[in-house]
Design an enzyme around this catalytic site. Structure first.
Site, short mmCIF file in Angstrom:
data_model
loop_
_atom_site.label_atom_id
_atom_site.label_comp_id
_atom_site.label_asym_id
_atom_site.label_seq_id
_atom_site.Cartn_x
_atom_site.Cartn_y
_atom_site.Cartn_z
N THR A 184 -11.07 10.03 12.90
CA THR A 184 -10.35 10.90 13.84
C THR A 184 -8.84 10.24 14.05
O THR A 184 -8.53 9.38 13.38
CB THR A 184 -10.85 10.92 15.08
OG1 THR A 184 -10.76 9.79 15.82
CG2 THR A 184 -12.60 11.27 14.88
N GLU B 134 -6.78 0.24 5.73
CA GLU B 134 -5.93 0.65 4.71
C GLU B 134 -5.15 1.72 4.85
O GLU B 134 -3.82 1.84 4.46
CB GLU B 134 -6.59 0.39 3.22
CG GLU B 134 -5.60 0.55 2.08
CD GLU B 134 -4.66 -0.16 1.79
OE1 GLU B 134 -3.42 -0.23 2.37
OE2 GLU B 134 -4.96 -1.42 1.36
N VAL C 268 -1.54 2.85 6.57
CA VAL C 268 -0.11 2.90 5.85
C VAL C 268 -0.26 3.32 4.65
O VAL C 268 -1.04 2.82 3.61
CB VAL C 268 0.46 1.58 5.99
CG1 VAL C 268 1.95 1.46 5.46
CG2 VAL C 268 0.44 1.09 7.28
N ALA D 101 -1.72 6.04 3.13
CA ALA D 101 -2.82 6.84 2.91
C ALA D 101 -3.77 5.88 1.79
O ALA D 101 -4.14 4.84 2.47
CB ALA D 101 -2.71 8.36 2.23
N LEU E 130 -2.84 4.43 -1.00
CA LEU E 130 -1.97 3.50 -1.61
C LEU E 130 -2.35 1.96 -1.33
O LEU E 130 -2.67 1.58 0.09
CB LEU E 130 -0.45 3.46 -1.38
CG LEU E 130 0.00 4.73 -2.10
CD1 LEU E 130 1.65 4.85 -1.47
CD2 LEU E 130 -0.01 4.83 -3.40
N GLY F 72 -0.24 20.83 5.75
CA GLY F 72 -0.95 19.87 6.39
C GLY F 72 -0.21 18.71 6.08
O GLY F 72 -0.75 17.26 6.07
N GLU G 277 0.95 16.16 11.53
CA GLU G 277 0.22 16.19 12.62
C GLU G 277 0.19 17.65 13.17
O GLU G 277 1.30 18.26 13.11
CB GLU G 277 0.37 14.99 13.67
CG GLU G 277 0.77 13.50 13.27
CD GLU G 277 -0.58 12.95 12.86
OE1 GLU G 277 -1.53 13.28 13.76
OE2 GLU G 277 -0.72 12.10 11.98
N ASP H 165 5.21 7.88 14.35
CA ASP H 165 4.24 7.73 13.45
C ASP H 165 4.70 6.43 12.49
O ASP H 165 3.94 5.58 11.97
CB ASP H 165 3.99 8.90 12.47
CG ASP H 165 2.75 8.64 11.59
OD1 ASP H 165 1.74 8.42 12.46
OD2 ASP H 165 2.78 8.90 10.54
N LYS I 254 3.59 2.41 11.62
CA LYS I 254 3.04 1.97 10.41
C LYS I 254 3.84 0.52 10.09
O LYS I 254 3.25 -0.37 9.72
CB LYS I 254 3.49 3.11 9.15
CG LYS I 254 2.43 4.32 9.27
CD LYS I 254 2.75 5.18 8.41
CE LYS I 254 2.01 6.30 8.20
NZ LYS I 254 2.52 7.56 7.54
N GLY J 240 -1.97 13.35 2.53
CA GLY J 240 -2.75 14.38 1.73
C GLY J 240 -4.37 13.68 2.06
O GLY J 240 -4.63 12.58 1.98
#
Ligand code: ADP
Ligand code: ASP
Ligand code: MG
Length: 814
Positions: free
Chosen positions: A554, A605, A608, A610, A612, A663, A666, A677, A681, A796
């Protein structure tokens, strides 16, 4: 000659009795057979219940008696005894006698141990009679002999001690003249020298069989039960338990002493000195090999042979400064308990001699306390020792194995395995022979403890992970699908048994201790109970499964606020939610500390880049002694998308709208466009590099127009994008004039961090970033000039889900 014993389930229905008869027939073809039987399954408990009811003036003792009658008569009917009139008469007479006894108990309001033994003896007497008559009726050479005429004991009712001299002689005499091929004997029942009915203790039919086997010096004793042997641990508690094919007498004795009910502990004694092997077999699966208990040394044996547990334990602690250095305390303590006939299951004494701990049956805790406090009255009055301290609701778990003494570190492994799963150990004892290590734990932790220890010592190659996922929107759904798809692969290739044990969206939640069937998880979730965050936590905690992992998919602050609760229960946390990691430094630090303290991984993980492996790489650099000098990064897939698509041919508003629709942002695009955002990170990367920093410390030069910054709703914000198109076009024009690309860059340098839009010249690694790609360049002591670069899709649903998946697997590989 052979002795076979059949337990309660084995003679618990007409169907099973038919199985027993066919097993006996097979054996009886070649050799004389002695068959010892238990009462029909559950009858001993029911007899005791009716006795208690009658004693308590509860008239429902009659209902219980009728139930006992019905069970027996329906078995008799189903066995088709044909000319059964005589049989019915005998059984009717037995029940009449039983009813008279119960009426007597009801009248006098009393049930002594002596009467109790008389009462429970009906169970074995009835079952043995019915089975013998059935066999005779089918033309077999069979007869019943009442073991009360053979097994002679003292008058220690409910657990009488056998007089082996008289008993052995009785058995030998009887079988010298017995003519039938198959002899049926009731187990458990006996008589005292004074002719009173006694019993050998609960589970005692095994013992009867061993007594007979030893008296007749037979070649083999077979114990037929409802499982395929003595298992590595109780198969009703641990699904992965498996039968042990060979085990020594000592190991079998230890396991049964510590609760492996499949064998009554005294059973081994009579056959041990004669070297008669005990073969445990399954009546329901006669072809299964079962377990052989013998003197044979098993070369390939693992150091730990089995794990068992005894429930309903009370721990007594005697302590006080007056005990130190003064001999005799433990002697007096044991004498007191022995006088009360209280069996001590385990003992530990602290090396300080300051306290002694004893594990006993919970039922005897009150009488033990009274007796001990009375025995030490003087010392207590003089405050040399404290009144005895009693704790209940406990259980003993024991690791057993002859070869444990030759292996270092087994107890360490045992305790660290329990500790990792947040199982608190109240007391520890190691037998002098080093054939067992036992620990006292809370009853509520037993299932988890047995499963986790079994996994550690017997399935070291597979590890079960139990995940509880909250938030099954876009990313969560992909995660569940990936787990569904990869389950088999993980099991076969990584030896990880990954199960989703809990699922929740904002409305509903479901749980399954055995793992949710992921085929139709969406339908199941729709039918689930109403979801609350607290409820999800409480359910996860109550299931108390080993290697539990809470997965937060979430973006909710209330969910993030519960991580500490999960970690404190030794439940790992995997989150793509950035809120906790970018919250106040104190909170971030607390979570890290809890993770260490409770041995519960906390992985994020996907906070930052997604999927990677950015944080993992950074952690590995730091762990191996490297130091971060600076970080240069483009960390916003959304802003990348926006500035890659924004030109003088497009409108800023349209591009942002499109990013939202696909998408990439946010739901509230301001979180992305304001740079918050990205700031979160770089903050997380700075913290993971070892720097204490807060969000306010990060310099954030916004590219938004004044009105955009001040907007107080999403709609309002979109309106400013239309109105301020010229402001945004100016940014583009300037970059174009300088032959640059616009990139939103995050930097960390010399302990300071900043985020902002920059014009990136051609040739710079950021210049050609496409789509929603992210890039991070770590300049470190080991990579001072040429940075360590990680680049790839940074946003994604699919890649984020696979990042979460990777965190879960990291825990599995730990
Ligand atoms: P019976 O009535 O045949 O004597 P019991 O109920 O006394 O059977 O004993 C068999 C039961 O013992 C099994 O059904 C199982 O639940 C329990 N048990 C506990 N520990 C073990 C173990 N290590 N191996 C096999 N069975 C065990
Ligand atoms: N029927 C007795 C009991 O239930 C003895 C036995 O089954 O071994 O304890
Ligand atoms: Mg038994």
């Amino acid at each position: 000659m052979k002795v076979l014993k059949f337990g309660g389930t084995s003679v618990g229905s007409s169907e099973n009795i038919n199985r027993v008869i066919s097993i006996l027939e097979n054996h009886g073809k070649t050799d004389a057979v002695v068959c010892v039987v238990s009462a029909v399954g559950g009858i001993t408990d029911k007899l005791l219940l009716t006795g208690k009811q009658a004693q308590n003036k509860d008239i429902s003792y009659k209902d219980t008696l009728n139930l006992i009658k019905d069970i027996h008569f329906s078995i008799i009917n189903e066995l088709n005894l044909g000319t059964g009139e005589n049989i019915t008469k005998v059984v009717d007479n037995e029940f009449q006698e039983l009813e008279d006894l119960l009426n007597g108990i009801y009248l006098i309001n009393e049930l002594s141990p002596k009467t109790s033994d008389k009462l429970v003896s009906f169970g074995e007497k009835l079952s043995s009679f019915i089975i013998a008559e059935t066999m005779k009726n089918r033309g077999l050479s069979a007869d019943r002999k009442n073991s009360q005429e053979l097994v002679v004991t003292n008058s220690n009712f409910t657990k009488a001690e056998v007089d082996f001299k008289i008993t052995n002689a009785n058995i030998q005499d009887y079988f010298k003249t017995a003519v039938q091929n198959i002899t049926i004997l009731p187990g458990f029942v006996s008589k005292s020298k004074l002719g009173e009915q006694t019993t050998l203790g609960r589970g005692g039919s095994d013992f009867t069989a061993a007594i007979v086997a030893a008296a007749l010096k037979v070649d083999q004793l077979e114990i037929w039960t409802d499982v395929s042997g003595m298992y590595t641990t109780n198969p009703k508690m641990v699904k992965q338990a498996y039968p042990i094919s060979k085990i020594s007498y000592q190991e079998a004795m230890e396991l049964s002493h510590f609760g492996a009910k499949v064998l009554y502990p005294p059973t081994v004694q009579p056959v041990l000195s004669l070297g008669i092997p005990i073969h445990i077999k399954n009546t329901m699966e006669p072809e299964a090999v079962g377990t052989v208990i013998s003197n044979e040394i098993v070369e390939e044996s693992t150091p730990v042979k089995g794990i068992s547990n005894i429930s309903n334990i009370a721990l007594l602690t005697l302590q006080g400064s007056g005990m130190v250095g003064i001999p005799g305390f433990s002697k007096r303590l044991f004498e007191t308990l022995s006088q009360e006939k209280i069996n001590v299951i385990m003992t530990t004494q602290a090396s300080s001699e300051h306290s002694i701990c004893l594990g006993i049956d919970e039922k005897e805790a009150d009488s033990a306390k009274t007796a001990i406090d009375a025995a030490f009255e003087n010392e207590i009055a003089l405050e040399k020792i404290d009144p005895i301290f009693v704790e209940t609701g406990l259980s003993i778990i024991a690791l057993v194995g002859d070869k444990m003494k030759n292996h270092q570190g087994i107890s360490g492994k045992m305790f660290s395995t329990l500790g990792k799963n947040n199982i608190n150990i109240r007391a520890i004892a190691q037998g002098a022979s080093e054939k067992n290590i036992s620990a006292v734990i809370a009853e509520s932790d037993v299932k988890k403890a047995l499963n986790t220890l079994h996994e550690q010592f017997f399935e070291s190659k597979t590890k079960q992970l139990n995940v509880f996922i909250t938030g099954v929107g876009n990313v969560g759904e992909r995660l569940v699908e990936q787990i569904k798809q990869q389950k088999k692969y993980l099991k076969e290739n990584l030896k990880i048994n990954l199960r989703v044990a809990g699922l929740s969206n904002s409305r509903k939640m479901i749980f399954n201790e055995e793992g949710i069937n992921l085929k139709n998880w969406k339908d199941q979730l729709e039918d689930g109970e109403q979801a609350t965050l607290k409820g999800f936590f409480e359910n996860t905690k109550a299931l108390n499964l080993r290697n539990s992992i809470f997965v937060d998919v979430t973006a909710n602050a209330d969910v993030a606020n519960l991580y500490a609760n999960y970690l404190r229960q030794s439940i790992g946390v995997v989150a793509c939610n950035k809120i906790a990691c970018s919250s106040d430094f104190k909170n971030y630090k607390l979570l890290k500390e809890l993770s260490l303290k409770y041995n519960a991984p906390y992985l994020f993980e996907t906070n930052v880049g997604a999927g990677l492996p950015i944080i993992d790489t950074l952690n590995n650099l730091i762990a191996s002694g490297d130091k971060v000098n600076s970080i240069q990064a483009v960390l916003s897939g959304s802003l990348n998308f926006v500035f890659n698509n924004f030109t003088d041919q497009t409108k800023f508003y349209d591009v942002v709208k499109k990013a939202g629709a696909e998408g990439y942002t946010e739901p509230d695009p301001r979180i992305d466009l304001s740079g918050v955002d990205v700031a979160r990170k770089i903050l997380i990367l700075a913290r993971e590099s070892g720097v204490e920093m807060n969000l306010e410390d990060i310099e954030n030069t916004s590219f938004l127009s004044e009105a955009g910054l001040k907007s107080d709703s999403v709609d309002d914000f979109y309106q400013t994008l239309i109105a301020d198109e010229a402001h945004y076009q100016k940014l583009y024009a300037s970059a174009k004039a300088n032959n640059c690309q616009l990139k939103y860059v995050a930097q960390f340098n010399d302990g300071k961090a900043s985020v902002g839009l920059q014009e990136i010249p051609e040739g710079h690694p950021f210049y050609n970033l496409e789509g929603s790609d992210n890039i991070v360049m770590f300049y470190t002591q080991r990579y001072p000039k040429q940075p360590m670069i990680i680049k790839g899709a940074g946003a994604g649903a699919d890649v984020t889900a696979s990042g979460l998946f990777a965190d879960i697997i990291r825990i599995g590989n730990d």
